[in-house]
Motif scaffolding. Structure first.
Motif, PDB file in Angstrom:
ATOM      1  N   UNK A 180       3.079   8.646   2.964  1.00  0.00           N
ATOM      2  CA  UNK A 180       2.864   7.995   4.261  1.00  0.00           C
ATOM      3  C   UNK A 180       4.102   7.212   4.677  1.00  0.00           C
ATOM      4  N   UNK A 181       4.680   6.464   3.733  1.00  0.00           N
ATOM      5  CA  UNK A 181       5.893   5.699   4.035  1.00  0.00           C
ATOM      6  C   UNK A 181       7.022   6.636   4.447  1.00  0.00           C
ATOM      7  N   UNK A 182       7.182   7.743   3.741  1.00  0.00           N
ATOM      8  CA  UNK A 182       8.241   8.705   4.059  1.00  0.00           C
ATOM      9  C   UNK A 182       8.053   9.279   5.465  1.00  0.00           C
ATOM     10  N   UNK A 192       0.827  -1.204   0.000  1.00  0.00           N
ATOM     11  CA  UNK A 192       0.000   0.000   0.000  1.00  0.00           C
ATOM     12  C   UNK A 192       0.861   1.255   0.000  1.00  0.00           C
ATOM     13  N   UNK A 193       2.137   1.115   0.404  1.00  0.00           N
ATOM     14  CA  UNK A 193       3.048   2.262   0.496  1.00  0.00           C
ATOM     15  C   UNK A 193       3.955   2.440  -0.711  1.00  0.00           C
ATOM     16  N   UNK A 194       3.919   1.546  -1.702  1.00  0.00           N
ATOM     17  CA  UNK A 194       4.774   1.708  -2.870  1.00  0.00           C
ATOM     18  C   UNK A 194       5.157   0.380  -3.494  1.00  0.00           C
ATOM     19  N   UNK A 195       6.297   0.377  -4.208  1.00  0.00           N
ATOM     20  CA  UNK A 195       6.757  -0.844  -4.855  1.00  0.00           C
ATOM     21  C   UNK A 195       8.276  -0.836  -4.958  1.00  0.00           C
ATOM     22  N   UNK A 196       8.819  -2.021  -5.190  1.00  0.00           N
ATOM     23  CA  UNK A 196      10.239  -2.172  -5.490  1.00  0.00           C
ATOM     24  C   UNK A 196      10.377  -3.259  -6.545  1.00  0.00           C
ATOM     25  N   UNK A 238      11.764   8.793  -0.490  1.00  0.00           N
ATOM     26  CA  UNK A 238      10.643   8.277  -1.258  1.00  0.00           C
ATOM     27  C   UNK A 238      11.039   7.512  -2.502  1.00  0.00           C
ATOM     28  N   UNK A 239      12.343   7.439  -2.782  1.00  0.00           N
ATOM     29  CA  UNK A 239      12.842   6.675  -3.923  1.00  0.00           C
ATOM     30  C   UNK A 239      14.019   5.844  -3.452  1.00  0.00           C
ATOM     31  N   UNK A 251      18.034  -2.318  -8.425  1.00  0.00           N
ATOM     32  CA  UNK A 251      16.644  -2.184  -7.998  1.00  0.00           C
ATOM     33  C   UNK A 251      16.189  -0.734  -8.073  1.00  0.00           C
ATOM     34  N   UNK A 252      14.870  -0.583  -8.135  1.00  0.00           N
ATOM     35  CA  UNK A 252      14.214   0.721  -8.099  1.00  0.00           C
ATOM     36  C   UNK A 252      12.967   0.580  -7.232  1.00  0.00           C
ATOM     37  N   UNK A 253      12.824   1.468  -6.274  1.00  0.00           N
ATOM     38  CA  UNK A 253      11.631   1.497  -5.429  1.00  0.00           C
ATOM     39  C   UNK A 253      11.086   2.902  -5.354  1.00  0.00           C
TER      40      UNK A 253
END
Length: 98
Positions: A46-48, A9-13, A57-58, A39-41
């Motif tokens: 919210x995660x930050x 829910x907070x992003x992807x990698x 955030x990246x 890798x790239x995320x």
């Protein structure tokens, strides 16, 4: 080549790895492998907020992999175990032991 990805829910990698396999002498179905990649995320606001030490955030970095792969005879199924450490250098710089 192996491509890994996960979404929350907070992003992807996403991770891409190039791997080289070698047979283990004396065990026909067992191979060890080693590889490298990156890798790239991308993470949400919210995660930050919840991870202030990684607040960019990246995540962009390099990955390694070392493992064992066992192919089950006469069945299209492999069982693998591996270690995948990574180092993030864009966003926050940090090492993940895998």
């Amino acid at each position: 080549m192996e491509v890994l990805g996960y979404f929350t829910l907070d992003g992807f990698r996403a991770t891409i790895l190039k791997e080289k396999y070698q047979s283990v002498e004396g065990v026909e179905q067992l191979r060890w492998y080693v590889g490298y990649g990156g890798h790239l995320g991308i993470w949400s606001e919210t995660w930050k907020k919840n991870n202030p030490s990684h607040s960019a955030g990246i995540a962009l970095g390099v990955d390694g992999i070392l493992g064992l792969d066992y192919a089950i005879k006469n069945v299209p199924l492999n069982i693998s175990i591996d270690w995948q450490p990574s180092f993030n250098f864009v966003g926050s710089s940090y090492f993940e032991s895998g």
